[in-house]
Scaffold this motif. Structure first.
Motif, mmCIF file in Angstrom:
data_model
loop_
_atom_site.group_PDB
_atom_site.id
_atom_site.type_symbol
_atom_site.label_atom_id
_atom_site.label_comp_id
_atom_site.label_asym_id
_atom_site.label_seq_id
_atom_site.Cartn_x
_atom_site.Cartn_y
_atom_site.Cartn_z
ATOM 1 N N GLU A 1 14.401 -37.622 -78.086
ATOM 2 C CA GLU A 1 15.569 -38.450 -78.397
ATOM 3 C C GLU A 1 15.166 -39.911 -78.585
ATOM 4 O O GLU A 1 15.681 -40.609 -79.474
ATOM 5 N N TYR B 1 13.478 -40.149 -81.923
ATOM 6 C CA TYR B 1 14.479 -40.081 -82.994
ATOM 7 C C TYR B 1 15.144 -41.443 -83.185
ATOM 8 O O TYR B 1 15.390 -41.883 -84.317
ATOM 9 N N GLN B 2 15.418 -42.131 -82.064
ATOM 10 C CA GLN B 2 16.048 -43.449 -82.177
ATOM 11 C C GLN B 2 15.076 -44.462 -82.773
ATOM 12 O O GLN B 2 15.487 -45.328 -83.560
ATOM 13 N N ALA C 1 15.898 -46.486 -86.166
ATOM 14 C CA ALA C 1 15.994 -47.949 -86.146
ATOM 15 C C ALA C 1 15.065 -48.609 -87.161
ATOM 16 O O ALA C 1 15.016 -49.839 -87.236
ATOM 17 N N CYS D 1 10.544 -46.577 -78.705
ATOM 18 C CA CYS D 1 11.749 -46.557 -77.866
ATOM 19 C C CYS D 1 11.444 -45.770 -76.600
ATOM 20 O O CYS D 1 10.615 -44.854 -76.607
ATOM 21 N N GLU E 1 14.745 -50.025 -77.150
ATOM 22 C CA GLU E 1 13.499 -50.316 -77.844
ATOM 23 C C GLU E 1 12.552 -51.082 -76.947
ATOM 24 O O GLU E 1 12.983 -51.958 -76.180
#
Length: 329
Positions: free
Chosen positions: A300, A303-304, A308, A314, A323
């Motif tokens: 997850e 993925y962020q 971004a 992250c 981040e």
């Protein structure tokens, strides 16, 4: 790695043999006959043998059956049930003067590999030990080959899953800290389409090399999960330590000349080199979470990082994803 294992196969005398017997005379006969050919360590009890096993991880155990304290059969059973594969796969040769079919059956059921009769015939002892050490070395090489990714030489997904499960168990049982970094090469499909799979493979191998150089401890593990996705398991490491490793690796990959080619998307991120995105998490809990939960947390976060804008890190901490700053390492 593999060449080292093949070298050991060619020189079985570098193998280590643990001799366990509470009778000093019997133990001395075996030690003296094997010492010219192997590194030999000795134990006078089952309890001492189990301690030495985890310290030295020998290639073979010669084990008396009848001893005060923990019996040879129980020592063998504990070896074979050990969660550490390096311990559980050690062959055990029982050394016994017993002529008891029921006792022999118990030894086989405990996981014994062979028997040597007392009084020990030195020639038989030497040949039997040599045969089992050679088989052990061969199985070690095959097992390690089965655990490796063919392209990069890193550990593969199957082995990674096993080690992640073990790290979760260590954290729950021993409060051993672990952190997990997941890494994905940015825009790799476009990179492959633009430059071809041969260049793409070279890119993945170079990323793998840089990842290996970013960890210096034998207890840490780098794996290729599949395609352009990789992972690092860091032993004895809290989240801030994983962040330092991730930042250093991110900067190294950004500035590596071998990766200084167009990323296949018109270089819209304005970086001249291949870049990666990373998600990190710390393995915490009291056995209430499984390895899939921590994998999901790191995934997850990854993925962020990609959502971004990629080329960043992250982290997942206490249910939140944020981040990691790009300050110098």
């Amino acid at each position: 790695m593999i060449s080292r294992k093949l070298e050991l196969l060619a020189h079985p005398e570098r193998s280590t043999v643990l001799v366990v017997d509470d009778d000093l005379l019997n133990r001395s006969i075996m030690v003296d006959s094997l010492q010219p050919h192997y590194q030999v360590i000795e134990a006078e009890s089952g309890e001492q043998a189990l301690l030495l096993l985890h310290r030295h991880k020998p290639d073979l155990v010669l084990l008396d059956i009848v001893m005060e304290g923990i019996s040879g059969v129980e020592v063998c059973r504990q070896i074979k049930e050990d969660p550490d594969e390096e311990i559980a796969t050690i062959p055990v040769l029982f050394v016994t003067a017993l002529d008891d079919s029921r006792q022999e059956q118990l030894c086989w059921e405990a996981g014994g590999a062979d028997f040597i009769a007392k009084p020990v015939n030195v020639i038989t002892l030497q040949y039997r030990v040599k045969a089992h050490v050679t088989l052990k070395r061969q199985s070690d090489v095959l097992r390690r080959l089965a655990n490796l990714d063919g392209l990069t030489g890193l550990y593969n997904r199957r082995y990674f899953d096993e080690q992640l499960q073990r790290s979760v168990r260590d954290q729950a049982n021993n409060q051993q800290h672990w952190s997990l970094i997941m890494l994905d090469v940015d825009h790799f499909k476009n990179y492959n389409d633009r430059h071809g799979h041969v260049i793409g493979d070279e890119c993945l191998k170079e990323v793998a090399r840089l990842m290996m150089s970013s960890v210096r401890r034998s207890q840490d593990m780098v794996a290729r999960l599949g395609g352009e996705e990789f992972a690092i398991l860091l032993s004895g490491t809290r989240l801030d330590g994983a962040e330092r490793v991730a930042r250093s690796l991110l900067n190294t990959i950004r500035n590596t000349a071998q990766l200084s080619v167009d990323n296949g998307k018109g270089n819209e991120l304005n970086y001249p080199f291949v870049t990666v995105s990373m998600g990190i998490t710390e393995i915490l809990g009291n056995g209430d979470l499984a390895e899939e939960d921590f994998l999901k947390q790191a995934d997850e976060a990854l993925y962020q990082a990609k959502g971004a804008g990629r080329n960043r890190i992250c982290r997942y901490a206490q249910g939140l994803i944020e981040e990691v700053g790009d300050e110098p390492v």
